[in-house]
Design an enzyme around this catalytic site. Structure first.
Site, PDB file in Angstrom:
ATOM      1  N   ASN A   1       0.857  -1.186   0.000  1.00 23.67           N
ATOM      2  CA  ASN A   1       0.000   0.000   0.000  1.00 23.67           C
ATOM      3  C   ASN A   1       0.895   1.239   0.000  1.00 23.67           C
ATOM      4  O   ASN A   1       1.835   1.319   0.791  1.00 23.67           O
ATOM      5  CB  ASN A   1      -0.902   0.000   1.235  1.00 23.67           C
ATOM      6  CG  ASN A   1      -1.879  -1.164   1.231  1.00 23.67           C
ATOM      7  OD1 ASN A   1      -2.390  -1.542   0.188  1.00 23.67           O
ATOM      8  ND2 ASN A   1      -2.116  -1.750   2.392  1.00 23.67           N
TER       9      ASN A   1
ATOM     10  N   HIS B   1       6.616  -1.496   3.475  1.00 25.61           N
ATOM     11  CA  HIS B   1       6.470  -2.898   3.845  1.00 25.61           C
ATOM     12  C   HIS B   1       5.719  -3.655   2.769  1.00 25.61           C
ATOM     13  O   HIS B   1       4.826  -3.106   2.119  1.00 25.61           O
ATOM     14  CB  HIS B   1       5.752  -3.052   5.196  1.00 25.61           C
ATOM     15  CG  HIS B   1       4.488  -2.273   5.320  1.00 25.61           C
ATOM     16  ND1 HIS B   1       4.462  -0.919   5.568  1.00 25.61           N
ATOM     17  CD2 HIS B   1       3.189  -2.651   5.203  1.00 25.61           C
ATOM     18  CE1 HIS B   1       3.212  -0.505   5.614  1.00 25.61           C
ATOM     19  NE2 HIS B   1       2.414  -1.540   5.384  1.00 25.61           N
TER      20      HIS B   1
HETATM   21  P1  AMP Z   1      -0.581  -0.606   5.683  1.00 19.50           P
HETATM   22  O1  AMP Z   1      -2.037  -0.242   5.649  1.00 19.50           O
HETATM   23  O2  AMP Z   1      -0.132  -1.297   4.410  1.00 19.50           O
HETATM   24  O3  AMP Z   1       0.294   0.538   6.072  1.00 19.50           O
HETATM   25  O4  AMP Z   1      -0.475  -1.743   6.768  1.00 19.50           O
HETATM   26  C1  AMP Z   1       0.117  -1.569   8.022  1.00 19.50           C
HETATM   27  C2  AMP Z   1       0.025  -2.901   8.712  1.00 19.50           C
HETATM   28  O5  AMP Z   1       0.853  -2.859   9.863  1.00 19.50           O
HETATM   29  C3  AMP Z   1      -1.370  -3.287   9.178  1.00 19.50           C
HETATM   30  O6  AMP Z   1      -1.760  -4.530   8.589  1.00 19.50           O
HETATM   31  C4  AMP Z   1      -1.232  -3.398  10.691  1.00 19.50           C
HETATM   32  O7  AMP Z   1      -2.000  -4.438  11.253  1.00 19.50           O
HETATM   33  C5  AMP Z   1       0.262  -3.639  10.845  1.00 19.50           C
HETATM   34  N1  AMP Z   1       0.830  -3.227  12.134  1.00 19.50           N
HETATM   35  C6  AMP Z   1       0.677  -2.038  12.755  1.00 19.50           C
HETATM   36  N2  AMP Z   1       1.366  -2.016  13.905  1.00 19.50           N
HETATM   37  C7  AMP Z   1       1.981  -3.222  14.006  1.00 19.50           C
HETATM   38  C8  AMP Z   1       2.839  -3.825  14.978  1.00 19.50           C
HETATM   39  N3  AMP Z   1       3.230  -3.163  16.089  1.00 19.50           N
HETATM   40  N4  AMP Z   1       3.277  -5.088  14.760  1.00 19.50           N
HETATM   41  C9  AMP Z   1       2.890  -5.754  13.651  1.00 19.50           C
HETATM   42  N5  AMP Z   1       2.100  -5.248  12.701  1.00 19.50           N
HETATM   43  C10 AMP Z   1       1.647  -3.995  12.871  1.00 19.50           C
END
Ligand code: AMP
Ligand code: ZN
Length: 115
Positions: free
Chosen positions: A86, A99
Site C-alpha cells: 500500500n 512494507h
Molecule cells: P498498511 O495499511 O499497508 O500501512 O499496513 C500496516 C500494517 O501494519 C497493518 O496490517 C497493521 O496491522 C500492521 N501493524 C501495525 N502495527 C503493528 C505492529 N506493532 N506489529 C505488527 N504489525 C503492525
C-alpha cells in the site's frame, strides 16, 4: 526515524513476532492478520513509501522480493500467496515505513486486501 513504529520494531523498542532478520531486512507477523498467513517484510532503513525508494535502494528492494517467496514457502504457502504494498493516501497506507504484506493460507484469498 524516531517516531516510526516499524523503526522501533527494528530497534527492538517495540516487540514483534519475528519471521526473519538479516542486516538489511526484517520480517514479522502482522499484529492484525487478515489471512491465516500474514506477515510483513520491511527494509531496516527507513524508506517511507514505495514512491520514496531511490536507485540506491534497489538491492534491498530486490532482497525483499526474493525473500518474499522464500519466507512464504517456509510459512507453508506452497500453492501461492499474495503480496501487497500500500502506497500513500490513495493506497490506504497506514504505517509510513515501506512494507510488503505476505498473505496466504489454504484457500484462495479472493479480492480481500489489507488496509
Ligand atoms: P498498511 O495499511 O499497508 O500501512 O499496513 C500496516 C500494517 O501494519 C497493518 O496490517 C497493521 O496491522 C500492521 N501493524 C501495525 N502495527 C503493528 C505492529 N506493532 N506489529 C505488527 N504489525 C503492525
Ligand atoms: Zn521507519
Amino acid at each position: 526515524m524516531s517516531d516510526c513504529i516499524f523503526c522501533k520494531i527494528v530497534a527492538g523498542e517495540i516487540p514483534s513476532r519475528k519471521v526473519y532478520e538479516d542486516e538489511d531486512i526484517l520480517a514479522f507477523h502482522d499484529i492484525n492478520p487478515v489471512a491465516p498467513v500474514h506477515f510483513l517484510i520491511i527494509p531496516k532503513k527507513h524508506i517511507p513509501t514505495l514512491a520514496d525508494a531511490a536507485p540506491e535502494d534497489i538491492p534491498v528492494l530486490g532482497k525483499m522480493m526474493q525473500m518474499a517467496g522464500t519466507l512464504a514457502k517456509q510459512a507453508g504457502c506452497n500453492d501461492g500467496f499474495r503480496t501487497v504494498i500500500n502506497t500513500g493516501r490513495v493506497g490506504c497506507q497506514e504505517v509510513y515505513h515501506l512494507h510488503i504484506h505476505i498473505l496466504g493460507g489454504d484457500k484462495p484469498l479472493g479480492m480481500m486486501l489489507p488496509r
